[in-house]
Design an enzyme around this catalytic site. Structure first.
Site, PDB file in Angstrom:
ATOM      1  N   TRP A 101       7.206 -36.854  80.711  1.00 56.04           N
ATOM      2  CA  TRP A 101       6.691 -36.944  82.089  1.00 56.04           C
ATOM      3  C   TRP A 101       7.691 -36.402  83.090  1.00 56.04           C
ATOM      4  O   TRP A 101       7.330 -35.724  84.045  1.00 56.04           O
ATOM      5  CB  TRP A 101       6.275 -38.370  82.432  1.00 56.04           C
ATOM      6  CG  TRP A 101       5.129 -38.848  81.592  1.00 56.04           C
ATOM      7  CD1 TRP A 101       5.127 -39.895  80.712  1.00 56.04           C
ATOM      8  CD2 TRP A 101       3.800 -38.282  81.549  1.00 56.04           C
ATOM      9  NE1 TRP A 101       3.902 -39.998  80.123  1.00 56.04           N
ATOM     10  CE2 TRP A 101       3.066 -39.043  80.611  1.00 56.04           C
ATOM     11  CE3 TRP A 101       3.167 -37.222  82.191  1.00 56.04           C
ATOM     12  CZ2 TRP A 101       1.729 -38.775  80.310  1.00 56.04           C
ATOM     13  CZ3 TRP A 101       1.831 -36.943  81.894  1.00 56.04           C
ATOM     14  CH2 TRP A 101       1.128 -37.723  80.966  1.00 56.04           C
ATOM     15  N   ASP A 171       9.130 -41.996  89.469  1.00 49.66           N
ATOM     16  CA  ASP A 171       7.834 -42.255  88.845  1.00 49.66           C
ATOM     17  C   ASP A 171       7.971 -43.566  88.075  1.00 49.66           C
ATOM     18  O   ASP A 171       8.751 -43.650  87.122  1.00 49.66           O
ATOM     19  CB  ASP A 171       7.522 -41.084  87.894  1.00 49.66           C
ATOM     20  CG  ASP A 171       6.257 -41.302  87.049  1.00 49.66           C
ATOM     21  OD1 ASP A 171       5.632 -42.372  87.168  1.00 49.66           O
ATOM     22  OD2 ASP A 171       5.910 -40.382  86.279  1.00 49.66           O
ATOM     23  N   LYS A 195      -1.559 -47.843  83.803  1.00 46.95           N
ATOM     24  CA  LYS A 195      -0.687 -48.402  82.782  1.00 46.95           C
ATOM     25  C   LYS A 195      -0.561 -49.908  82.984  1.00 46.95           C
ATOM     26  O   LYS A 195      -0.695 -50.670  82.063  1.00 46.95           O
ATOM     27  CB  LYS A 195       0.700 -47.760  82.840  1.00 46.95           C
ATOM     28  CG  LYS A 195       0.684 -46.234  82.854  1.00 46.95           C
ATOM     29  CD  LYS A 195       0.298 -45.627  81.525  1.00 46.95           C
ATOM     30  CE  LYS A 195      -0.187 -44.199  81.598  1.00 46.95           C
ATOM     31  NZ  LYS A 195       0.845 -43.199  81.841  1.00 46.95           N
TER      32      LYS A 195
END
Ligand code: PLP
Length: 359
Positions: A101, A171, A195
């Site tokens: 990511w 993030d 999530k």
């Protein structure tokens, strides 16, 4: 009704109490004769929902007044572009690459300016967090970027990098609301909600007010300017209404669990059950260095691909779902987000212990 133990990395398990409440309100939300999915985002009813959601999130995270809370679409991935478009005044930014990511964010930023990779853990399959105490931060960097919890590899920063005075952008998709944070340490702290917080399709970006300006890269679309959404209270266009409603319920649920302090204690207890088992098992091994272990995503392997596959299949038959590791790591990964009950991890460990005995 039968519910499984769902160890999916995302979209992921939600608190049962929240799902039940949503079910009860599905046909007729609090006497208004329609579902939240059917109502105008400009209605009084919805206004109350979004305002309560923001207020509850502010309370939970103790968000200072000089930060704005934005409910945005496009998932966490759209932020990979929105961040450089809005923040790259000097067209320079520093990225710490600790997984897929972070790497995607770094690659996207290269389209808009000079994105430097100032540290990486790719040499050891992202199984650790690099030492970030004295990095070669670029003098003209507009920000330093991290992915705080690496969903795929199961590592987490236990200490934020020393950015030498530069803005930190993080993030936190897979550790959102899993423990207390100090929002003032960040310029932007953001996460996709699927999530740990709600259904897929939304990102919550908490952005320091002075970073929300019209001074953005000239190519920036209206929809990708923070200011567009901040000025319109996240309702420049139709927001993801139902997702905001569900997140709001999860915020209240977290409050009832003792807030972020309570959540942290609950998560540490859960993770310890699994890591303690992995540390003494002859068959299963964690893949991450101990100091950098995530409380949320726990990858592990047997060292034998065939045995891994047999385990995943047997676990599925026993009601433990989505334990297959990410395709780039192999093996297994148990995501044990906020809403995973302790019982789910206890039963998983019992199952692993029995599987180890029999194989
Ligand atoms: C899942 C995930 C993303 C991508 O989220 P989307 O909402 O699918 O764009 C980004 N960062 C992290 C850390 C993630 O876990």
């Amino acid at each position: 009704m039968s519910r499984v133990f769902n160890f999916s990395a995302g979209p992921a398990v939600l608190p049962e109490a929240v799902l039940k409440e949503a079910q009860e309100e599905m046909m007729d939300y609090r006497g208004c004769g329609m579902s939240v999915m059917e109502m105008s985002h400009r209605s009084k009813m919805f206004e109350e929902i979004i305002e309560a959601a923001e207020a509850d999130l502010r309370k939970l995270m103790n968000i200072p007044d000089n930060y704005r809370v934005l409910f945005l679409q496009g998932g966490a991935s759209l932020q990979f572009a929105m961040i450089p478009m809005n923040l790259m005044k000097n067209r320079v930014a520093d990225y710490i690459v600790t997984g897929q990511w972070a790497k995607k964010a770094w690659q996207e930023a290269q389209k808009y300016g000079q994105a430097n990779k100032i540290a990486s853990s790719e040499d050891k399959t992202f199984s650790y967090i690099p030492d970030c105490s004295d990095l070669p931060i670029s003098p003209d960097a507009d920000y330093v970027y991290i992915c705080e919890n690496n969903t795929i590899y199961g590592t987490k920063y236990k200490k934020l990098p020393n950015t030498k005075g530069k803005l930190l952008v993080a993030d936190v998709s897979s550790c959102f609301l899993s423990e207390p944070v100090n929002v003032s340490d960040y310029g932007i702290i953001y996460g996709g909600v699927q999530k740990n917080v709600g259904p897929a399709g939304m990102v919550i970006a908490i952005v320091r007010e002075d970073l929300i300006t019209d001074d953005v890269l000239s190519c920036t679309p209206t929809m990708m300017k923070y200011k567009t959404h901040a000025d319109a209270g996240s309702m420049y266009n139709t927001p993801n209404c139902y997702c905001i409603y569900m997140c709001g319920k999860v915020f209240k649920w977290i409050q009832s669990m003792g807030g972020l302090e309570g959540m942290k204690a609950h998560n540490e207890k859960k993770a310890a059950i699994l890591y303690d088992f992995l540390d003494q098992s002859q068959m299963f091994h964690g893949t991450v260095v101990k100091e950098d272990r995530s409380l949320m995503n726990v990858p592990f392997v047997t060292g034998d691909k065939e045995l891994d596959a047999r385990f995943v299949k047997a676990a599925e038959e026993a009601g433990f779902l989505n334990l297959k590791g990410h395709r780039t790591v192999g093996g297994m990964r148990a995501s044990i987000y906020n809403a995973m009950p302790i019982e789910g991890v206890q039963k998983l460990v019992e199952f692993m212990r029995a599987f180890e005995k029999e194989n």
